[in-house]
Design a protein around this motif. Structure first.
Motif, short mmCIF file in Angstrom:
data_model
loop_
_atom_site.label_atom_id
_atom_site.label_comp_id
_atom_site.label_asym_id
_atom_site.label_seq_id
_atom_site.Cartn_x
_atom_site.Cartn_y
_atom_site.Cartn_z
N ALA A 121 0.83 -1.21 0.00
CA ALA A 121 0.00 0.00 0.00
C ALA A 121 0.87 1.26 0.00
O ALA A 121 0.58 2.22 -0.72
CB ALA A 121 -0.93 0.00 1.20
N LEU A 122 1.94 1.26 0.79
CA LEU A 122 2.84 2.42 0.81
C LEU A 122 3.56 2.61 -0.52
O LEU A 122 3.73 3.75 -0.98
CB LEU A 122 3.85 2.29 1.95
CG LEU A 122 3.28 2.48 3.36
CD1 LEU A 122 4.35 2.21 4.41
CD2 LEU A 122 2.69 3.86 3.53
N LEU A 123 3.96 1.52 -1.14
CA LEU A 123 4.59 1.63 -2.47
C LEU A 123 3.60 2.19 -3.49
O LEU A 123 3.97 3.02 -4.33
CB LEU A 123 5.10 0.27 -2.93
CG LEU A 123 6.37 -0.23 -2.25
CD1 LEU A 123 6.66 -1.68 -2.66
CD2 LEU A 123 7.54 0.66 -2.57
N GLY A 124 2.36 1.75 -3.43
CA GLY A 124 1.34 2.27 -4.33
C GLY A 124 1.08 3.75 -4.10
O GLY A 124 0.95 4.52 -5.06
N LEU A 125 1.04 4.16 -2.84
CA LEU A 125 0.84 5.57 -2.52
C LEU A 125 2.02 6.41 -3.00
O LEU A 125 1.82 7.49 -3.57
CB LEU A 125 0.64 5.74 -1.01
CG LEU A 125 0.41 7.17 -0.52
CD1 LEU A 125 -0.90 7.70 -1.09
CD2 LEU A 125 0.39 7.20 1.00
#
Length: 58
Positions: free
Chosen positions: A20-24
């Motif tokens: 999720a952090l990589l996507g954000l």
């Protein structure tokens, strides 16, 4: 406590948070890139032809 067999590995909450952090981060970087790209002024072909004609006339 749940015991998993040798082939049954689950990424769990930590895996989800990392993805999720990589996507954000990707979203923010793409948004920033689009903002920077919109600031670039690309000359048109007619502008280049006019400058070339001005240089040749001198």
């Amino acid at each position: 406590m749940t015991v998993l067999a040798a082939g049954e590995v689950s990424p769990g909450l930590l895996g989800f948070v990392v993805v999720a952090l990589l996507g954000l981060a990707l979203f923010v970087l793409i948004k920033s890139m689009n903002k920077q790209m919109s600031k670039i002024q690309v000359p048109h072909e007619s502008d280049q032809d006019n400058k070339k004609a001005d240089v040749d006339a001198d």
